[in-house]
Design an enzyme around this catalytic site. Structure first.
Site, short mmCIF file in Angstrom:
data_model
loop_
_atom_site.label_atom_id
_atom_site.label_comp_id
_atom_site.label_asym_id
_atom_site.label_seq_id
_atom_site.Cartn_x
_atom_site.Cartn_y
_atom_site.Cartn_z
N SER A 211 -17.29 -10.53 66.08
CA SER A 211 -17.32 -9.26 65.37
C SER A 211 -16.40 -8.26 66.06
O SER A 211 -15.98 -8.46 67.20
CB SER A 211 -18.75 -8.71 65.33
OG SER A 211 -19.26 -8.57 66.64
N LEU A 212 -16.09 -7.17 65.36
CA LEU A 212 -15.20 -6.14 65.90
C LEU A 212 -16.00 -5.10 66.68
O LEU A 212 -17.18 -4.88 66.42
CB LEU A 212 -14.46 -5.44 64.75
CG LEU A 212 -13.56 -6.33 63.89
CD1 LEU A 212 -13.08 -5.55 62.67
CD2 LEU A 212 -12.37 -6.81 64.70
N ARG B 76 -18.00 -16.63 57.67
CA ARG B 76 -18.17 -16.32 59.08
C ARG B 76 -19.57 -16.72 59.56
O ARG B 76 -19.74 -17.23 60.67
CB ARG B 76 -17.95 -14.81 59.31
CG ARG B 76 -18.19 -14.39 60.76
CD ARG B 76 -17.91 -12.90 60.95
NE ARG B 76 -18.23 -12.51 62.31
CZ ARG B 76 -19.43 -12.13 62.72
NH1 ARG B 76 -20.44 -12.09 61.87
NH2 ARG B 76 -19.65 -11.79 63.99
N ASP C 74 0.83 -21.08 32.30
CA ASP C 74 -0.29 -21.82 31.68
C ASP C 74 0.19 -23.11 31.03
O ASP C 74 -0.48 -24.14 31.08
CB ASP C 74 -1.00 -20.95 30.65
CG ASP C 74 -1.81 -19.82 31.28
OD1 ASP C 74 -2.08 -19.91 32.50
OD2 ASP C 74 -2.15 -18.86 30.57
N ASP D 22 2.66 -15.40 32.14
CA ASP D 22 1.40 -16.15 32.18
C ASP D 22 1.44 -17.32 31.21
O ASP D 22 0.90 -18.40 31.49
CB ASP D 22 0.22 -15.23 31.83
CG ASP D 22 -0.08 -14.22 32.92
OD1 ASP D 22 0.40 -14.42 34.06
OD2 ASP D 22 -0.78 -13.23 32.63
N GLU E 138 -3.77 -2.55 61.14
CA GLU E 138 -3.86 -3.04 59.77
C GLU E 138 -5.14 -2.53 59.11
O GLU E 138 -6.13 -2.25 59.78
CB GLU E 138 -3.81 -4.57 59.73
CG GLU E 138 -4.84 -5.25 60.59
CD GLU E 138 -4.60 -6.74 60.72
OE1 GLU E 138 -4.68 -7.42 59.68
OE2 GLU E 138 -4.36 -7.21 61.84
N LYS F 144 -8.60 -2.47 57.35
CA LYS F 144 -9.76 -3.36 57.35
C LYS F 144 -10.30 -3.47 55.93
O LYS F 144 -11.03 -2.60 55.45
CB LYS F 144 -10.84 -2.82 58.30
CG LYS F 144 -12.05 -3.74 58.43
CD LYS F 144 -13.04 -3.17 59.43
CE LYS F 144 -14.27 -4.06 59.54
NZ LYS F 144 -15.05 -4.13 58.28
N GLU G 201 -9.65 -12.28 54.65
CA GLU G 201 -10.71 -11.56 53.93
C GLU G 201 -10.62 -11.86 52.44
O GLU G 201 -9.56 -11.70 51.82
CB GLU G 201 -10.54 -10.06 54.17
CG GLU G 201 -11.77 -9.25 53.94
CD GLU G 201 -12.67 -9.18 55.15
OE1 GLU G 201 -13.78 -8.60 55.04
OE2 GLU G 201 -12.30 -9.71 56.22
#
Length: 302
Positions: free
Chosen positions: A83-84, A138, A38, A34, A115, A117, A189
């Site tokens: 939508s699902l 969405r 940085d 890091d 996969e 959700k 997502e």
């Protein structure tokens, strides 16, 4: 430093930062500490402050914006974000399968891609000529909110995509390069890991605030902050799950492979299944192993 030298150094710094980002977020490898990362970003910022006309939209320094927004603009999706359909048993899955097979008999010869959700917020990312230009929620499926500045703060989302050739996509490379020269859309997502939520709640406790219980609500609320600095502090993560841009692909798995090849993080806990019974086994397996994951999921997408 002369401007020409600064320009070359800036290119080198951006390439190194992207190399380390890709390795850490996509390949799950750490190539630099890091502190090193940085220091590279700090040097880049100093050079860009000295030569502001060399700042580009894909620079790592552009991830966090300045002044808070007054509100979110509406965005119309190129293709609706539908939508699902829920299924609560293997019998439900079989009924769905039969309905689809009536529409297209070729389904009887197809495999399934399963996969996890992820419990987060669905978003759409748009890249023009490889540069990240827009992100939207969405919303109602047709119209969402422009959250570009906030999603720029998520390291798992590259500010610039470039194709890293993959053998599984060799026959599609012409279409891929053509799409990258124009517009490409990636959907996924935004979510918060268990570790990040724990750290956030520790900070809440120090302030005397109430702890957050629902990771999805935290992710959604973080994405919809008018101040991107607040979003950046929430340590959000991202998994790509679809690439709706038409490239002639034959399987959904190929979309996952391309997202990864473009430098976008995908969830590796997915599987190609050859029957609904295999899908059921995949679902049962992850129901047993869900506590071992560092993120929440609420089912399997097939």
């Amino acid at each position: 430093m002369e401007k020409k030298q600064a320009e070359e150094r800036i290119k080198r710094l951006k390439a190194l930062v992207e190399k380390y980002r890709y390795a850490y977020n996509v390949q799950d490898k750490s190539l630099a500490s890091d502190a090193v990362n940085d220091s590279l970003k700090h040097e880049l910022q100093e050079l860009e402050e000295q030569f502001p006309d060399l700042v580009t939209p894909d620079s790592p320094t552009q991830r966090v914006g300045g002044e808070p927004l007054k509100g979110f603009q509406e965005v119309r999706h190129f293709i609706p974000m539908l939508s699902l359909t829920d299924a609560f048993s293997l019998e439900d899955m079989r009924a769905w399968y039969e309905r689809v097979a009536k529409v297209n008999p070729q389904v009887k010869h197809a495999s399934f891609y399963a996969e996890l959700k992820v419990d987060g917020l669905a978003v759409s990312l748009v890249y023009e000529k490889g540069i990240f230009v827009r992100a939207a929620t969405r919303g109602n499926g047709t119209i969402g909110e422009d959250v570009t500045q906030n999603l720029k703060t998520i390291e798992a989302i590259p500010l610039k995509i470039q194709y890293r050739p993959h053998s599984a996509l060799a026959k599609y490379e012409k279409q891929i390069y053509a799409a990258l020269s124009k517009t490409i859309e990636i959907r996924g997502e935004v979510f918060m890991t268990k570790c990040s939520l724990e750290r956030l709640n520790e900070k809440q406790a120090e302030k005397g605030g109430r702890p957050f219980a629902n990771p999805r609500n935290v992710a959604a609320g973080s994405v919809r902050q008018l101040n991107s600095q607040i979003t950046a502090a929430r340590e959000l993560d991202f998994f790509a799950y679809a690439l709706p841009t038409e490239l002639g692909f034959e399987t959904h798995e190929q979309e996952h492979i391309l997202c990864s090849a473009l430098g976008v993080k995908v969830n590796g806990e997915s599987a190609l299944c050859h029957s609904l019974e295999e899908v059921s086994v995949f679902h049962a397996l992850w129901e047993q192993k869900k506590e071992k994951l560092d993120f929440w999921f609420d089912g399997v997408v097939v």
